[in-house]
Enzyme design. Structure first.
Site, PDB file in Angstrom:
ATOM      1  N   ARG A  62       0.889  -1.233  -0.201  1.00 36.21           N
ATOM      2  CA  ARG A  62       0.043  -0.048  -0.188  1.00 36.21           C
ATOM      3  C   ARG A  62       0.823   1.404   0.096  1.00 36.21           C
ATOM      4  O   ARG A  62       0.691   2.325  -0.685  1.00 36.21           O
ATOM      5  CB  ARG A  62      -0.927   0.042   1.168  1.00 36.21           C
ATOM      6  N   LYS A 170       0.632 -18.593   6.007  1.00 36.13           N
ATOM      7  CA  LYS A 170      -0.316 -18.923   7.211  1.00 36.13           C
ATOM      8  C   LYS A 170      -0.878 -17.952   7.710  1.00 36.13           C
ATOM      9  O   LYS A 170      -0.146 -16.830   7.789  1.00 36.13           O
ATOM     10  CB  LYS A 170       0.586 -19.913   8.222  1.00 36.13           C
ATOM     11  N   ASP A 199       3.886 -24.087   4.610  1.00 37.22           N
ATOM     12  CA  ASP A 199       4.132 -24.184   6.047  1.00 37.22           C
ATOM     13  C   ASP A 199       5.478 -24.448   5.993  1.00 37.22           C
ATOM     14  O   ASP A 199       6.175 -25.521   5.519  1.00 37.22           O
ATOM     15  CB  ASP A 199       3.563 -25.762   6.466  1.00 37.22           C
ATOM     16  N   HIS A 200       6.382 -23.415   6.590  1.00 37.89           N
ATOM     17  CA  HIS A 200       7.895 -23.290   6.326  1.00 37.89           C
ATOM     18  C   HIS A 200       8.398 -24.541   6.712  1.00 37.89           C
ATOM     19  O   HIS A 200       9.535 -24.843   6.580  1.00 37.89           O
ATOM     20  CB  HIS A 200       8.236 -22.014   6.705  1.00 37.89           C
ATOM     21  N   LYS A 204      12.150 -27.392   5.691  1.00 38.17           N
ATOM     22  CA  LYS A 204      13.587 -27.332   6.343  1.00 38.17           C
ATOM     23  C   LYS A 204      14.038 -28.653   6.061  1.00 38.17           C
ATOM     24  O   LYS A 204      13.467 -29.927   5.811  1.00 38.17           O
ATOM     25  CB  LYS A 204      13.095 -27.459   7.989  1.00 38.17           C
ATOM     26  N   GLU A 238      10.625 -23.304  22.068  1.00 38.30           N
ATOM     27  CA  GLU A 238      11.360 -21.935  21.671  1.00 38.30           C
ATOM     28  C   GLU A 238      11.613 -21.014  23.034  1.00 38.30           C
ATOM     29  O   GLU A 238      11.035 -21.259  24.109  1.00 38.30           O
ATOM     30  CB  GLU A 238      10.069 -21.295  20.958  1.00 38.30           C
ATOM     31  N   ASP A 258      -0.809 -21.439  16.093  1.00 44.65           N
ATOM     32  CA  ASP A 258       0.412 -20.975  15.869  1.00 44.65           C
ATOM     33  C   ASP A 258       1.343 -22.134  15.325  1.00 44.65           C
ATOM     34  O   ASP A 258       1.921 -21.988  14.370  1.00 44.65           O
ATOM     35  CB  ASP A 258       0.966 -20.122  16.896  1.00 44.65           C
ATOM     36  N   HIS A 263       2.615 -26.652  11.994  1.00 46.39           N
ATOM     37  CA  HIS A 263       3.987 -27.193  11.914  1.00 46.39           C
ATOM     38  C   HIS A 263       3.993 -28.749  12.520  1.00 46.39           C
ATOM     39  O   HIS A 263       4.612 -29.438  12.104  1.00 46.39           O
ATOM     40  CB  HIS A 263       4.842 -26.415  12.636  1.00 46.39           C
ATOM     41  N   LYS A 363       6.260 -21.118  24.198  1.00 44.66           N
ATOM     42  CA  LYS A 363       7.231 -20.059  24.083  1.00 44.66           C
ATOM     43  C   LYS A 363       7.873 -19.986  25.645  1.00 44.66           C
ATOM     44  O   LYS A 363       7.290 -20.420  26.457  1.00 44.66           O
ATOM     45  CB  LYS A 363       6.281 -18.635  23.778  1.00 44.66           C
TER      46      LYS A 363
HETATM   47  C1  BG6 Z   1       6.024 -19.534  13.061  1.00 44.98           C
HETATM   48  C2  BG6 Z   1       5.285 -19.080  14.203  1.00 44.98           C
HETATM   49  O1  BG6 Z   1       5.110 -20.228  11.908  1.00 44.98           O
HETATM   50  O2  BG6 Z   1       6.996 -20.454  13.158  1.00 44.98           O
HETATM   51  C3  BG6 Z   1       6.283 -18.324  15.270  1.00 44.98           C
HETATM   52  O3  BG6 Z   1       4.321 -18.169  13.918  1.00 44.98           O
HETATM   53  C4  BG6 Z   1       7.376 -19.405  15.373  1.00 44.98           C
HETATM   54  O4  BG6 Z   1       5.624 -18.124  16.256  1.00 44.98           O
HETATM   55  C5  BG6 Z   1       8.025 -19.932  14.263  1.00 44.98           C
HETATM   56  O5  BG6 Z   1       8.365 -18.688  16.454  1.00 44.98           O
HETATM   57  C6  BG6 Z   1       9.031 -20.945  14.542  1.00 44.98           C
HETATM   58  O6  BG6 Z   1       9.898 -21.232  13.321  1.00 44.98           O
HETATM   59  P1  BG6 Z   1      11.156 -21.872  13.310  1.00 44.98           P
HETATM   60  O7  BG6 Z   1      11.685 -21.891  12.045  1.00 44.98           O
HETATM   61  O8  BG6 Z   1      12.105 -20.673  13.948  1.00 44.98           O
HETATM   62  O9  BG6 Z   1      11.422 -23.066  14.163  1.00 44.98           O
END
Ligand code: BG6
Length: 510
Positions: A62, A170, A199-200, A204, A238, A258, A263, A363
């Site tokens: 934007r 996501k 979904d990242h 990996k 985390e 989340d 994941h 977390k």
């Molecule tokens: C994201 C979440 O999808 O994945 C975050 O929204 C999280 O809260 C993150 O910290 C973790 O990803 P990675 O690759 O650091 O394990």
């Protein structure tokens, strides 16, 4: 730039799969994800000669900005977040020539008409051949509006040989109903083959290696079932909290939306799936979907017995004082959003019936570690009677940060006495291969450009995962808690989580 021909980075990519010319249209060009992950990933792909020669990245957002301004900002972003930790000026020069910015309000039809005209011009100037990858790195509120507007301009048509794909970030929905509504909306505009739900975790290296380990080695397969496996434990721990800015987002999401719905469910499906009939996107995703389908929705009573949620309160993280969740910026002081979830679930399938799967994520835990630990059953006869002899064989897939695989087993301690101790066989990615793994986004962005959707989640996978997770959300809503169990920041979660463990099981100490 490395030539595409005989490029070592292309090893393993089939020649006929070279990415075709394409314009990468990135919605959310001024956002965090673009600066931290997407532009560094595209830069890295270009550096390795993996992008097509006819390639262009058009950022859309934007804010009013010129091409030059955006390029300058992206230069800083890539220099800061590139995985080599530095910018190669020559490569940057080649990349910058292919970067442009388009100002447009996401609700404004006129902006999309201008976008359509610009894309056509880019096809002529850069030879991008009408192939377009639209990447929605925007808030979920725009996941319907942007595709609708693009379709209205005819930008989802695929004339001739050209292709159009849409990558959706996501969160894909916030519960089963909203995920179904979003899927329905996208499917009215696009074919499933054009939709790439990201979904990242699937990008990996170590997550992809689960499939290699399981289906490329004969020794694991005969053991990979209820007869030999006692339990499976999946941990995604985390250390970070709200990172100063994520409070408002996290208030709506919580750990279950989340991390668990996406994941962790993906990790579970890869560990538990049947061998695919062939090595291809549809076969692999079909087997993953069956695992998630086997997760039957829970009643509120089951939720109460099999899930523990909790919230971190103030504590210490690496010897520094850390705020409690309710004190974080953008968080309601009376919030009941969970920052920790643990659960025990079972998969009622032929392979897994009766095997507990323990999942936990949180977390502000003491250590950043993601791993899958598969514990095998004890030998049938207890020939050795000391308590230390009862330790089980455990195969640990270390997803991050110390990537590798280890197997623990009992060993005789050298000496005249018959003493035994657990030891480990250890494989470590770093020392075995000596090269850095690509970032998850590099792999995923390249796959999307090449039209390989294996590492993207299919509609049915997302829905099965939501059906299960929504039943937990419903159970929590029915319980109507005004206070959650608490754990001190920097500790391994609430003691209530121990109540989920069966028999002699225990949470792994990491
Ligand atoms: C994201 C979440 O999808 O994945 C975050 O929204 C999280 O809260 C993150 O910290 C973790 O990803 P990675 O690759 O650091 O394990």
């Amino acid at each position: 730039m490395t030539s595409v021909v005989d490029n070592p980075f292309r090893e393993g990519l089939a020649r006929d799969q070279a990415p075709s010319p394409c314009c990468f249209v990135l919605f959310g060009a001024t956002g965090d994800l673009c600066a931290r992950k997407l532009l560094p990933a595209l830069y890295q792909l270009l550096k390795q000669g993996l992008t097509p020669q006819e390639f262009y990245v058009l950022g859309v957002a934007r804010r009013e900005k010129t091409d030059e301004q955006w390029r300058a900002e992206m230069r800083e972003a890539v220099a800061e977040h590139s995985r080599d930790g530095q910018l190669d000026e020559e490569v940057w020069g080649q990349f910058a020539e292919r970067l442009g910015y388009h100002t447009g309000n996401f609700d404004d039809d006129a902006a999309y008409a201008r976008l359509a005209a610009r894309l056509e011009q880019l096809d002529q100037d850069y030879g991008t051949a009408g192939n377009r990858l639209f990447y929605l790195a925007v808030g979920p509120d725009y996941f319907t509006a942007i595709p609708t507007a693009l379709a209205k301009q005819g930008l989802f048509d695929e004339p001739g040989e050209s292709w159009v794909r849409v990558v959706v970030e996501k969160p894909f929905g916030t519960d089963l109903a909203s995920a179904q509504a979003l899927s329905g909306h996208l499917r009215a505009l696009l074919h499933e083959r054009q939709i790439y739900r990201i979904d990242h975790y699937l990008g990996k290296e170590t997550v992809q290696n689960i499939l290699t380990l399981r289906f490329g080695n004969a020794i694991f397969e005969p053991l990979w079932n209820r007869r030999y496996i006692e339990s499976v434990q999946i941990t995604v721990a985390e250390t970070v909290g709200m990172e100063g800015r994520r409070g408002p987002f996290y208030e709506e999401a919580g750990a279950i939306r989340d991390m668990v719905q996406n994941h962790m469910m993906q990790l579970l499906s890869l560990v538990a799936m049947e061998p695919p009939a062939a090595w291809g996107a549809e076969s692999i995703r079909a087997e993953k979907a069956k695992v998630l389908q086997a997760l039957q929705p829970w009643t509120p009573e089951q939720v109460a017995q099999q899930v523990v949620r909790a919230q971190y309160r103030a504590g210490f993280q690496a010897a520094e004082a850390a705020l409690g969740y309710r004190e974080e910026e953008g968080v309601d002081p009376g919030s009941v959003t969970e920052t920790y979830v643990a659960m025990r679930l079972g998969l009622e399938t032929w392979r897994w019936s009766g095997v507990p799967f323990y999942l936990r994520t949180g977390k502000r835990l003491p250590k950043r570690v993601t791993e899958i630990a598969v514990s095998f059953r004890q030998p049938p006869l207890a020939l050795f009677r000391q308590p230390e002899d009862q330790a089980t064989n455990t195969l640990v897939l270390r997803i991050q940060p110390d990537e590798g695989v280890s197997l623990s087993f009992l060993c005789k301690v050298p000496g005249m006495r018959m003493l035994r101790r657990q030891v480990k066989m250890d494989f470590n990615y770093g020392s075995s291969f000596g090269t850095a793994s690509p970032e998850a986004y590099e792999r995923l962005v390249l796959d999307a450009m090449m039209g390989d959707s294996t590492l993207f989640t299919r509609e049915d996978e997302v829905e099965h995962a939501w059906r299960f997770v929504s039943s937990i959300l419903d159970g929590w809503q029915a319980a109507g808690a005004t206070q959650l169990p608490q754990y001190d920041a920097g500790t391994w979660g609430p003691e209530e989580a121990d109540g989920l463990l069966l028999d002699n099981d225990s949470w792994r100490r990491l």
